[in-house]
Design an enzyme around this catalytic site. Structure first.
Site, PDB file in Angstrom:
ATOM      1  N   LYS A  25       2.185  -3.024  -3.563  1.00 21.57           N
ATOM      2  CA  LYS A  25       2.779  -2.231  -2.465  1.00 21.57           C
ATOM      3  C   LYS A  25       1.817  -2.260  -1.297  1.00 21.57           C
ATOM      4  O   LYS A  25       0.614  -2.432  -1.488  1.00 21.57           O
ATOM      5  CB  LYS A  25       2.974  -0.776  -2.920  1.00 21.57           C
ATOM      6  CG  LYS A  25       4.044  -0.050  -2.135  1.00 21.57           C
ATOM      7  CD  LYS A  25       5.416  -0.354  -2.676  1.00 21.57           C
ATOM      8  CE  LYS A  25       6.512   0.226  -1.834  1.00 21.57           C
ATOM      9  NZ  LYS A  25       7.825   0.085  -2.487  1.00 21.57           N
ATOM     10  N   GLN A  46       5.859  -0.077  -9.348  1.00 20.53           N
ATOM     11  CA  GLN A  46       6.503  -1.378  -9.120  1.00 20.53           C
ATOM     12  C   GLN A  46       6.258  -2.347 -10.285  1.00 20.53           C
ATOM     13  O   GLN A  46       7.119  -3.162 -10.604  1.00 20.53           O
ATOM     14  CB  GLN A  46       5.978  -1.971  -7.801  1.00 20.53           C
ATOM     15  CG  GLN A  46       6.846  -3.077  -7.231  1.00 20.53           C
ATOM     16  CD  GLN A  46       8.055  -2.571  -6.455  1.00 20.53           C
ATOM     17  OE1 GLN A  46       7.923  -1.631  -5.682  1.00 20.53           O
ATOM     18  NE2 GLN A  46       9.201  -3.162  -6.648  1.00 20.53           N
ATOM     19  N   THR A  52      19.679  -2.334  -3.148  1.00 20.44           N
ATOM     20  CA  THR A  52      19.106  -1.191  -3.875  1.00 20.44           C
ATOM     21  C   THR A  52      20.194  -0.147  -4.135  1.00 20.44           C
ATOM     22  O   THR A  52      20.392   0.303  -5.270  1.00 20.44           O
ATOM     23  CB  THR A  52      17.924  -0.573  -3.104  1.00 20.44           C
ATOM     24  OG1 THR A  52      17.044  -1.617  -2.702  1.00 20.44           O
ATOM     25  CG2 THR A  52      17.192   0.435  -3.949  1.00 20.44           C
ATOM     26  N   ASP A  56      10.470  -1.220   2.820  1.00 18.11           N
ATOM     27  CA  ASP A  56      10.480   0.095   2.162  1.00 18.11           C
ATOM     28  C   ASP A  56      10.706   1.083   3.315  1.00 18.11           C
ATOM     29  O   ASP A  56      11.248   0.682   4.367  1.00 18.11           O
ATOM     30  CB  ASP A  56       9.157   0.351   1.419  1.00 18.11           C
ATOM     31  CG  ASP A  56       9.241   1.544   0.466  1.00 18.11           C
ATOM     32  OD1 ASP A  56       9.772   1.398  -0.640  1.00 18.11           O
ATOM     33  OD2 ASP A  56       8.791   2.654   0.844  1.00 18.11           O
TER      34      ASP A  56
END
Ligand code: NDP
Ligand code: 2IT
Length: 451
Positions: free
Chosen positions: A126, A111, A209, A166
């Protein structure tokens, strides 16, 4: 011994063998950096690599909650704040039974570089839990999210660390997490992104995304002078947030997307996937893809246990473009061989690190265009950043503004990665191009900010 080798050995010495997947992510980046480390000793002088591979902070906590039969359940929660050289920590939360600190360290490390490539002000982080939302009632998911936020709220803030979704964390979970933060702190602020629109979410964040993956891929085809996706067969794996919006945008570009998958099996529909049916099965019913063939009898469903030896069904289907959008290491060397033998021209990673190192090596060797995740899937976090801007200014952007900003961001990442691969003598190797371009920004900030 060289600087790179030293850093690798020290990292392995100070971590456990359990960290294998984290090493996979780190070594890929470090191996790309050879040309830049050789041309400039400043990185070694300021100990950039040894600082970069260790998270700033790893928070691990207990999450206990009551299930629907009033039985106490205990899960483990995590937040790994990896690096904030470029801005507040930013990155998603994953709820999946496979979650452990090594997986979250690999995701947090990746990330940092993805966020750097966007050119926006965000560090890398994360988090998540081994909690499995599958098969749980909405009330159980709410109770878990509430308990998780009871601890997480101590470590986050709009200028500190901003989580998002996520795997296993979508608008429903984010709504519960935001609601609990507000109760505990009495603060209505942008501490999480991917929120439903009615309380501060950005238009297009759900789609970002997947749409970004296709904007990136389309631009890369242009740089490579290859034919666009119109009328081309494409295969996508997964059928979650990233996969579904990748399919939707590919279809709007005229591609024929014939396959997708979930953890139980693969759908092949030679006439092109029915996107509305997919959304209904996966987003509304949260059911298995097997349901697809109930109404589309000409499509074929193959169960995971019936996949050919050592290969995934979805990558055995001949296609022009392959888009792994499910999870890490889902595309192995056998899959890569199948794709290449069947004439695949471009592989674009929607999931984080979905291709194994051996598969990537083969793609590069065979000159298949390969777009690595940290560049291709950065559209999600980019629109998360737009959501942060909107929240901070108490404003809303319209659809056109978000979409145009997303497309511009993906094009500019593509250009930077393409030019960097040329500048460093690794033409066409976008793994190295992405890693070097991302590293330069982070490293310069780490040096300028002092030790
Ligand atoms: P979702 O939870 O929405 O969907 C995940 C999909 O992958 C589902 O189809 C799921 O199948 C499948 N899957 C998950 N784990 C496994 C596994 N171990 N084996 C086989 N299939 C699996 O997640 P997202 O779409 O959000 O995430 C997909 C990937 O994209 C992840 O790698 C994530 O890190 C990455 N990503 C996500 C972003 C986002 O904004 N959401 C941004 C950038 C990257 P099933 O339905 O059966 O569980
Ligand atoms: O992997 C990712 O980039 C995400 N899960 C999205 C992160 C974010 O903060 O939007």
């Amino acid at each position: 011994m060289g600087y790179l080798q030293n850093v690798k050995e020290n990292l392995q010495k100070n971590s456990s063998s359990f960290d294998q997947i984290f090493f996979q992510a780190v070594f890929e980046v470090l191996d790309s950096l050879e040309p830049i480390l050789q041309s400039d000793k400043v990185y070694e002088e300021f100990g950039v690599l040894e600082r970069l591979v260790v998270p700033d902070r790893e928070v691990k906590f207990k999450v206990s909650w009551f299930d629907d039969s009033n039985k106490v359940q205990v899960n483990t929660g995590y937040r790994i704040q990896f690096n904030n050289a470029l801005g507040p920590y930013k990155g998603g939360l994953r709820f999946h039974p496979s979650v452990n600190s090594s997986i979250l360290k690999f995701l947090g490390f990746e990330q940092i570089f993805k966020n750097s490539l966007t050119g926006l002000m965000m560090g890398g982080a994360k988090g998540g839990s081994d909690f499995d939302p599958k098969g749980k009632s909405t009330s159980e998911v709410m109770k878990f999210c509430t308990a998780y936020m009871t601890e997480l709220h101590k470590y986050i803030g709009p200028r500190v660390d901003i989580p998002a979704g996520d795997i296993g964390v979508g608008p429903r979970e984010i709504g519960f997490l935001f609601g609990e933060y507000k109760k505990i702190t009495s603060r209505y602020e942008g501490i999480i992104t991917g929120k439903p629109y009615m309380f501060g979410g950005s238009l297009l964040r759900p789609e970002a995304t997947g749409y970004g993956v296709v904007y990136f891929a389309d631009e890369l085809l242009r740089f490579e002078n290859k034919e666009p996706f119109k009328d081309k067969i494409c295969c996508v794996s997964g059928s979650g947030n990233v996969a579904i919006y990748t399919i939707e945008k590919l279809q709007s570009f005229g591609a024929i997307v014939v396959s997708c998958s979930d953890s139980k099996g693969t759908i092949y529909d030679s006439r092109g996937l029915d996107i509305n049916l997919l959304k209904d099965i996966k987003f509304h019913k949260r059911a298995s893809l097997e349901e697809y063939v109930l109404t589309h009898s000409s499509a074929i469903y193959t169960k995971v246990e019936d996949y050919p030896d050592g290969a995934h069904e979805v990558w055995t289907i001949p296609c022009y473009g392959a888009f792994p959008c499910a999870t890490q290491n889902e595309l192995n060397i056998n899959d890569a061989r199948n794709l290449i033998e069947n004439g695949c021209q471009i592989v674009v990673e929607g999931a984080n690190m979905p291709s194994t190192p051996e598969a990537i090596e083969l793609f590069l060797q065979e000159q298949i265009i390969f777009a690595p995740a940290k560049a291709a899937n950065a559209g999600g976090v980019a629109v998360s950043n737009f959501e942060m801007s909107q929240n901070a200014a108490l404003q809303r952007w319209d659809m056109d503004k978000v979409d145009e900003s997303l497309r511009t961001t993906m094009k500019s990442i593509c250009k930077r990665v393409y030019l960097t691969s040329k500048d460093y003598g690794v033409d066409g190797n976008y793994v190295d191009g992405a890693n070097i371009a991302a590293f330069k920004r982070v490293a310069e900030a780490m040096i300028a900010e002092g030790i």
